[in-house]
Motif scaffolding. Structure first.
Motif, PDB file in Angstrom:
ATOM      1  N   GLU A  84      -0.480  13.548  -6.367  1.00  0.00           N
ATOM      2  CA  GLU A  84      -0.690  14.261  -7.637  1.00  0.00           C
ATOM      3  C   GLU A  84       0.481  15.143  -8.057  1.00  0.00           C
ATOM      4  OE1 GLU A  84      -4.489  16.233  -7.501  1.00  0.00           O
ATOM      5  OE2 GLU A  84      -5.520  14.420  -6.871  1.00  0.00           O
ATOM      6  N   SER A  85       1.639  14.982  -7.425  1.00  0.00           N
ATOM      7  CA  SER A  85       2.785  15.800  -7.825  1.00  0.00           C
ATOM      8  C   SER A  85       4.033  14.932  -7.973  1.00  0.00           C
ATOM      9  CB  SER A  85       3.061  16.883  -6.783  1.00  0.00           C
ATOM     10  OG  SER A  85       4.304  17.480  -7.065  1.00  0.00           O
ATOM     11  N   ILE A  86       4.689  15.077  -9.098  1.00  0.00           N
ATOM     12  CA  ILE A  86       5.896  14.292  -9.336  1.00  0.00           C
ATOM     13  C   ILE A  86       7.033  14.739  -8.408  1.00  0.00           C
ATOM     14  CG2 ILE A  86       6.779  15.728 -11.236  1.00  0.00           C
ATOM     15  CD1 ILE A  86       6.924  11.853 -10.948  1.00  0.00           C
ATOM     16  N   ARG A  87       6.901  15.947  -7.863  1.00  0.00           N
ATOM     17  CA  ARG A  87       7.950  16.433  -6.945  1.00  0.00           C
ATOM     18  C   ARG A  87       8.084  15.519  -5.729  1.00  0.00           C
ATOM     19  NH1 ARG A  87       5.999  22.211  -6.703  1.00  0.00           N
ATOM     20  NH2 ARG A  87       5.982  22.520  -8.944  1.00  0.00           N
ATOM     21  N   THR A  88       6.958  14.930  -5.309  1.00  0.00           N
ATOM     22  CA  THR A  88       6.975  13.997  -4.175  1.00  0.00           C
ATOM     23  C   THR A  88       7.945  12.850  -4.488  1.00  0.00           C
ATOM     24  OG1 THR A  88       4.609  14.439  -4.145  1.00  0.00           O
ATOM     25  CG2 THR A  88       5.413  12.820  -2.581  1.00  0.00           C
ATOM     26  N   ILE A  89       7.890  12.377  -5.716  1.00  0.00           N
ATOM     27  CA  ILE A  89       8.759  11.268  -6.125  1.00  0.00           C
ATOM     28  C   ILE A  89      10.196  11.765  -6.295  1.00  0.00           C
ATOM     29  CG2 ILE A  89       9.160   9.551  -7.972  1.00  0.00           C
ATOM     30  CD1 ILE A  89       6.673   8.950  -6.172  1.00  0.00           C
ATOM     31  N   ASP A  90      10.368  12.978  -6.831  1.00  0.00           N
ATOM     32  CA  ASP A  90      11.714  13.538  -6.983  1.00  0.00           C
ATOM     33  C   ASP A  90      12.419  13.651  -5.625  1.00  0.00           C
ATOM     34  OD1 ASP A  90      11.591  13.792  -9.719  1.00  0.00           O
ATOM     35  OD2 ASP A  90      10.857  15.852  -9.691  1.00  0.00           O
ATOM     36  N   GLN A  91      11.617  13.940  -4.591  1.00  0.00           N
ATOM     37  CA  GLN A  91      12.203  14.180  -3.271  1.00  0.00           C
ATOM     38  C   GLN A  91      12.388  12.915  -2.437  1.00  0.00           C
ATOM     39  OE1 GLN A  91       9.483  17.171  -1.892  1.00  0.00           O
ATOM     40  NE2 GLN A  91      10.371  18.718  -3.237  1.00  0.00           N
ATOM     41  N   CYS A  92      11.830  11.793  -2.879  1.00  0.00           N
ATOM     42  CA  CYS A  92      11.965  10.575  -2.070  1.00  0.00           C
ATOM     43  C   CYS A  92      13.371   9.977  -2.254  1.00  0.00           C
ATOM     44  CB  CYS A  92      10.867   9.563  -2.404  1.00  0.00           C
ATOM     45  SG  CYS A  92      11.222   8.496  -3.810  1.00  0.00           S
ATOM     46  N   SER A  93      13.700   9.036  -1.372  1.00  0.00           N
ATOM     47  CA  SER A  93      15.062   8.476  -1.372  1.00  0.00           C
ATOM     48  C   SER A  93      15.347   7.622  -2.615  1.00  0.00           C
ATOM     49  CB  SER A  93      15.245   7.609  -0.129  1.00  0.00           C
ATOM     50  OG  SER A  93      14.383   6.485  -0.240  1.00  0.00           O
ATOM     51  N   GLY A  94      14.289   7.133  -3.242  1.00  0.00           N
ATOM     52  CA  GLY A  94      14.476   6.274  -4.413  1.00  0.00           C
ATOM     53  C   GLY A  94      14.535   4.798  -4.050  1.00  0.00           C
ATOM     54  N   THR A  95      14.343   4.488  -2.773  1.00  0.00           N
ATOM     55  CA  THR A  95      14.339   3.073  -2.367  1.00  0.00           C
ATOM     56  C   THR A  95      13.127   2.790  -1.471  1.00  0.00           C
ATOM     57  OG1 THR A  95      15.700   3.582  -0.463  1.00  0.00           O
ATOM     58  CG2 THR A  95      16.855   2.781  -2.405  1.00  0.00           C
ATOM     59  N   LEU A  96      12.905   1.514  -1.201  1.00  0.00           N
ATOM     60  CA  LEU A  96      11.828   1.127  -0.299  1.00  0.00           C
ATOM     61  C   LEU A  96      12.325   1.230   1.140  1.00  0.00           C
ATOM     62  CD1 LEU A  96      10.579  -2.180  -1.980  1.00  0.00           C
ATOM     63  CD2 LEU A  96       9.395   0.003  -1.999  1.00  0.00           C
ATOM     64  N   CYS A  97      11.464   1.674   2.052  1.00  0.00           N
ATOM     65  CA  CYS A  97      11.850   1.723   3.467  1.00  0.00           C
ATOM     66  C   CYS A  97      11.866   0.282   4.019  1.00  0.00           C
ATOM     67  CB  CYS A  97      10.881   2.602   4.255  1.00  0.00           C
ATOM     68  SG  CYS A  97       9.270   1.851   4.512  1.00  0.00           S
ATOM     69  N   ASN A  98      12.425   0.109   5.210  1.00  0.00           N
ATOM     70  CA  ASN A  98      12.540  -1.235   5.791  1.00  0.00           C
ATOM     71  C   ASN A  98      11.179  -1.877   6.022  1.00  0.00           C
ATOM     72  OD1 ASN A  98      15.281  -1.191   5.742  1.00  0.00           O
ATOM     73  ND2 ASN A  98      15.476  -0.369   7.834  1.00  0.00           N
ATOM     74  N   PRO A 131       0.846  -1.199   0.000  1.00  0.00           N
ATOM     75  CA  PRO A 131       0.000   0.000   0.000  1.00  0.00           C
ATOM     76  C   PRO A 131       0.884   1.253   0.000  1.00  0.00           C
ATOM     77  CG  PRO A 131       0.187  -0.859   2.225  1.00  0.00           C
ATOM     78  CD  PRO A 131       1.039  -1.748   1.356  1.00  0.00           C
ATOM     79  N   HIS A 132       0.275   2.432  -0.016  1.00  0.00           N
ATOM     80  CA  HIS A 132       1.076   3.650   0.129  1.00  0.00           C
ATOM     81  C   HIS A 132       1.700   3.677   1.511  1.00  0.00           C
ATOM     82  CE1 HIS A 132      -1.042   5.770  -3.414  1.00  0.00           C
ATOM     83  NE2 HIS A 132       0.139   5.279  -3.770  1.00  0.00           N
ATOM     84  N   CYS A 133       2.900   4.255   1.573  1.00  0.00           N
ATOM     85  CA  CYS A 133       3.684   4.226   2.807  1.00  0.00           C
ATOM     86  C   CYS A 133       3.679   5.617   3.445  1.00  0.00           C
ATOM     87  CB  CYS A 133       5.103   3.794   2.447  1.00  0.00           C
ATOM     88  SG  CYS A 133       6.202   3.729   3.861  1.00  0.00           S
ATOM     89  N   PRO A 134       3.507   5.688   4.781  1.00  0.00           N
ATOM     90  CA  PRO A 134       3.505   7.006   5.433  1.00  0.00           C
ATOM     91  C   PRO A 134       4.882   7.691   5.428  1.00  0.00           C
ATOM     92  CG  PRO A 134       3.282   5.231   7.041  1.00  0.00           C
ATOM     93  CD  PRO A 134       3.213   4.593   5.689  1.00  0.00           C
ATOM     94  N   ASP A 135       5.946   6.931   5.172  1.00  0.00           N
ATOM     95  CA  ASP A 135       7.307   7.492   5.143  1.00  0.00           C
ATOM     96  C   ASP A 135       7.506   8.217   3.793  1.00  0.00           C
ATOM     97  OD1 ASP A 135      10.014   7.951   4.913  1.00  0.00           O
ATOM     98  OD2 ASP A 135      10.627   5.949   5.588  1.00  0.00           O
ATOM     99  N   THR A 136       7.628   9.543   3.846  1.00  0.00           N
ATOM    100  CA  THR A 136       7.714  10.319   2.591  1.00  0.00           C
ATOM    101  C   THR A 136       9.046  10.095   1.868  1.00  0.00           C
ATOM    102  OG1 THR A 136       8.468  12.220   3.841  1.00  0.00           O
ATOM    103  CG2 THR A 136       6.120  12.149   3.270  1.00  0.00           C
ATOM    104  N   GLN A 137      10.012   9.470   2.555  1.00  0.00           N
ATOM    105  CA  GLN A 137      11.283   9.150   1.911  1.00  0.00           C
ATOM    106  C   GLN A 137      11.209   7.843   1.114  1.00  0.00           C
ATOM    107  OE1 GLN A 137      14.463  10.716   1.657  1.00  0.00           O
ATOM    108  NE2 GLN A 137      12.957  12.323   2.001  1.00  0.00           N
ATOM    109  N   CYS A 138      10.189   7.053   1.425  1.00  0.00           N
ATOM    110  CA  CYS A 138      10.041   5.733   0.795  1.00  0.00           C
ATOM    111  C   CYS A 138       9.406   5.893  -0.576  1.00  0.00           C
ATOM    112  CB  CYS A 138       9.148   4.872   1.679  1.00  0.00           C
ATOM    113  SG  CYS A 138       8.699   3.283   0.948  1.00  0.00           S
ATOM    114  N   LEU A 139       9.799   5.075  -1.524  1.00  0.00           N
ATOM    115  CA  LEU A 139       9.228   5.271  -2.859  1.00  0.00           C
ATOM    116  C   LEU A 139       7.806   4.754  -2.985  1.00  0.00           C
ATOM    117  CD1 LEU A 139       9.206   2.718  -4.991  1.00  0.00           C
ATOM    118  CD2 LEU A 139      11.589   3.228  -5.162  1.00  0.00           C
ATOM    119  N   MET A 140       7.266   4.145  -1.923  1.00  0.00           N
ATOM    120  CA  MET A 140       5.836   3.808  -1.925  1.00  0.00           C
ATOM    121  C   MET A 140       5.001   4.943  -1.322  1.00  0.00           C
ATOM    122  SD  MET A 140       5.477   1.153  -3.675  1.00  0.00           S
ATOM    123  CE  MET A 140       3.696   1.045  -3.535  1.00  0.00           C
TER     124      MET A 140
END
Ligand SMILES: [Zn+2]
Ligand SMILES: [Zn+2]
Length: 198
Positions: A176-190, A162-171
């Motif tokens: 509605e904004s690609i900036r959210t994805i640009d700002q994430c770590s690029g990996t899945l959280c633990n 599901p969507h992840c509450p950790d804004t650094q996680c790529l889930m």
């Protein structure tokens, strides 16, 4: 636990990438590399399929309905556990207020045919991503990172995440904004990684 034992373990799953229409092979290879490196899965590039005419819509601008593309992809390549369609055309779907999909989110003019980066049901067999909105107005390198991350995100939904509450996680929900994805770590959280490891 009983139910889970019936489901194929993630490392045994096969994912097929299906280019939809004319797609730069660079994008397809990026999707292949990112899915296999994040999920450790066997990911293969399958034969190109035409974009189906019946999925086309021209309400606001020329687009293909992502929900129709999922139906189309779902019927293809039965040997694969999951398929991910990649297109350069713009894709859209309808955003609803309710789970039963009776009421379109307000304002309706905006959400009846809403342009998106990708779509994958949870869980589901098929997902689709579009480079159309991801490459616009940004250096190629940034656009390519977006394609890789959106592919992993949508495939993650198919795999049950599901969507992840950790804004650094790529889930994280792109909201509605690609900036959210640009700002994430690029990996899945633990926590997301643990959910996949059953
Ligand atoms: Zn999502
Ligand atoms: Zn996470």
């Amino acid at each position: 636990m009983i139910l889970m034992s019936c489901v194929k373990p993630i490392h045994k799953k096969r994912i097929g990438i299906i280019p939809l229409g004319s797609v730069d092979l660079t994008y397809v290879k990026i999707v292949q590399d990112s899915l296999s490196s994040v999920y450790g899965l066997n990911v293969e590039i399958l034969k190109t399929m035409d974009l189906p005419r019946w999925a086309f819509i021209n309400e606001k601008s020329p687009r293909y309905r992502a929900d129709s593309l999922l139906k189309y992809l779902n019927k293809s390549s039965p040997d694969y556990d999951h398929v991910i369609g990649v297109t350069t055309s713009d894709i859209s779907f309808t955003k609803y207020k309710d789970k039963d999909k009776k009421y379109i989110k307000e304002p309706k003019w905006k959400y009846r045919d809403f342009g998106i980066f990708g779509l994958g049901m949870r869980p589901g067999r098929a997902s689709v991503i579009s480079s159309y909105r991801l490459m616009k107005g940004v250096p190629a390198e940034q656009g390519i990172r977006r394609i890789a991350l959106i592919a992993v995100h949508e495939a993650g939904h198919n795999l049950g995440l599901p969507h992840c509450p950790d804004t650094q996680c790529l889930m994280t929900d792109a909201m509605e904004s690609i900036r959210t994805i640009d700002q994430c770590s690029g990996t899945l959280c633990n926590s997301c990684r643990d959910k996949l490891r059953w």
